[in-house]
Design an enzyme around this catalytic site. Structure first.
Site, PDB file in Angstrom:
ATOM      1  N   CYS A 115      -2.300  -5.262  11.490  1.00 42.35           N
ATOM      2  CA  CYS A 115      -3.601  -5.156  11.110  1.00 42.35           C
ATOM      3  C   CYS A 115      -4.132  -6.586  11.786  1.00 42.35           C
ATOM      4  O   CYS A 115      -5.398  -6.303  12.006  1.00 42.35           O
ATOM      5  CB  CYS A 115      -3.945  -5.150   9.707  1.00 42.35           C
ATOM      6  SG  CYS A 115      -2.763  -6.479   8.730  1.00 42.35           S
TER       7      CYS A 115
ATOM      8  N   ASN B 205     -11.496  -0.393   8.939  1.00 43.17           N
ATOM      9  CA  ASN B 205     -10.218  -0.572   8.535  1.00 43.17           C
ATOM     10  C   ASN B 205      -9.287   0.005   9.825  1.00 43.17           C
ATOM     11  O   ASN B 205      -9.913   0.251  10.626  1.00 43.17           O
ATOM     12  CB  ASN B 205      -9.860   0.186   7.297  1.00 43.17           C
ATOM     13  CG  ASN B 205      -8.643  -0.333   6.589  1.00 43.17           C
ATOM     14  OD1 ASN B 205      -7.762  -1.104   7.190  1.00 43.17           O
ATOM     15  ND2 ASN B 205      -8.275  -0.021   5.341  1.00 43.17           N
TER      16      ASN B 205
ATOM     17  N   HIS C  87      -4.028  -8.443   4.293  1.00 42.55           N
ATOM     18  CA  HIS C  87      -4.506  -7.262   5.211  1.00 42.55           C
ATOM     19  C   HIS C  87      -5.755  -7.835   6.205  1.00 42.55           C
ATOM     20  O   HIS C  87      -6.419  -8.749   5.578  1.00 42.55           O
ATOM     21  CB  HIS C  87      -4.819  -6.026   4.651  1.00 42.55           C
ATOM     22  CG  HIS C  87      -5.303  -4.999   5.457  1.00 42.55           C
ATOM     23  ND1 HIS C  87      -4.584  -4.572   6.432  1.00 42.55           N
ATOM     24  CD2 HIS C  87      -6.294  -3.992   5.411  1.00 42.55           C
ATOM     25  CE1 HIS C  87      -5.022  -3.565   7.057  1.00 42.55           C
ATOM     26  NE2 HIS C  87      -5.989  -3.147   6.495  1.00 42.55           N
TER      27      HIS C  87
END
Length: 323
Positions: free
Chosen positions: A126, A289, A269
């Site tokens: 990520c 995302n 994240h």
């Protein structure tokens, strides 16, 4: 008679208070039970989804298609951002933020230059996706489309040796790499680490052609809400790291906030902040995302703004485009 009515009212008030307290306690125990997390459990929990939706809070939950059949252990592997390291990058601030609007959306401001939602799959990359996407978008914006390629998260995952590939990375290190070394395009070095193993770093494109690198002219940290907003509206999206709790995987719509009884963090994240606004009197950040378009708002989500929800405002990074 008046005294009887007063006593009766007092008893009714006490009974009502007891009922309310009982409901709160029941909800708390249910929350604590759901907060007991075992790595081999499935991350999606219908009881938790039902509890969130019945609470009539600021957001709605669902049994997200993205995480059907996925365990807590597998989710933890996705959360590859190390939030423990303090930034050594300079803090970028603006003298005048008076022109920051009440709402802003980079996807509508620059529709041709904000690239589509991507999917990191089963790699803890990520940190690399958000960083490469921010730089991609900023190149398109700064050059008005003359440099509008999707840049390669694989360049960071495989070549940034200060980070740990699919096992995670630090945003500070990623932006140092973008400034000092740079990354190539996704076409040149496609993403193949989705299974959890990163390929070796390449010095030429997959097809054998010469590799062109795109660098950030600088790298900096943004500390205040107003400075984050000003930077987005001036230069494009920014990268942010935050702490993830179990309920987040069930997000469907609305403005996300973690529940007060969620104490067990799953990991860190990294995401791309593209804008902000207000929904039902709750201020939010609009965020892209890297879990594919089947999760959340077609891959996006909103999270409460201005209160450092889950640490979303404490680790924000970006850089200007290199000429």
């Amino acid at each position: 008679m008046a005294n009887i009515r007063i006593r009766l009212f007092a008893r009714m008030k006490a009974a009502f208070t007891l009922v309310v307290l009982s409901l709160v306690v029941c909800q708390a125990f249910a929350g604590f039970e759901q907060n007991i997390i075992n790595d081999d459990d499935l991350i999606l929990d219908q009881a938790l989804v039902d509890s969130i939706n019945s609470a009539q809070g600021s957001w709605k939950a669902e049994m997200s298609p993205r995480f059907q059949g996925v365990t807590v252990r597998e989710v933890k592997a996705l959360l590859g951002t190390d939030l423990s390291v303090e930034s050594n990058l300079p803090v970028h601030s603006y003298d005048d933020v008076s022109d920051v609007p009440a709402s802003f959306d980079a996807t509508t401001q620059w529709p041709d230059f904000i690239h589509p939602i991507r999917n990191q799959e089963q790699c803890g990359s990520c940190w690399a996706f958000a960083a490469s996407e921010v730089l991609s978008d900023r190149y398109g914006i700064a050059t008005n489309g003359s440099e509008n390629a999707v840049l390669s998260p694989e360049s960071l995952v495989s070549c940034d040796k200060t980070d740990m590939g699919c096992q995670g990375g630090n945003l500070n290190n990623a932006w140092n790499f973008l400034r000092d070394t740079g990354i190539t395009t996704d076409k040149c070095f496609p993403y193949t680490a989705g299974g959890g193993n990163a390929p070796a770093c390449q010095s030429t494109c997959t097809d054998g052609s010469a590799m062109k690198l795109y660098k950030s002219a600088d790298a900096y940290n943004l500390k205040s809400v107003a400075d984050i907003q000003k930077d987005i509206m001036t230069n494009g999206p920014v990268e942010a790291g935050f702490t993830v709790y179990k309920s987040f995987m069930s997000y469907k719509s609305g403005v996300y906030t973690k529940h007060w009884y969620e104490f067990s963090a799953l990991g860190g994240h990294a995401v791309k902040i593209v804008g902000w606004g207000t929904e039902d009197k709750t201020d939010y950040w609009l965020i892209a995302n890297s879990w594919g378009p089947t999760w959340g708002l077609e891959g996006f989500f909103k999270i409460k703004r201005g209160v450092n929800e889950c640490g979303i405002e404490s680790q924000v990074y970006a850089g200007h485009v290199s000429a």
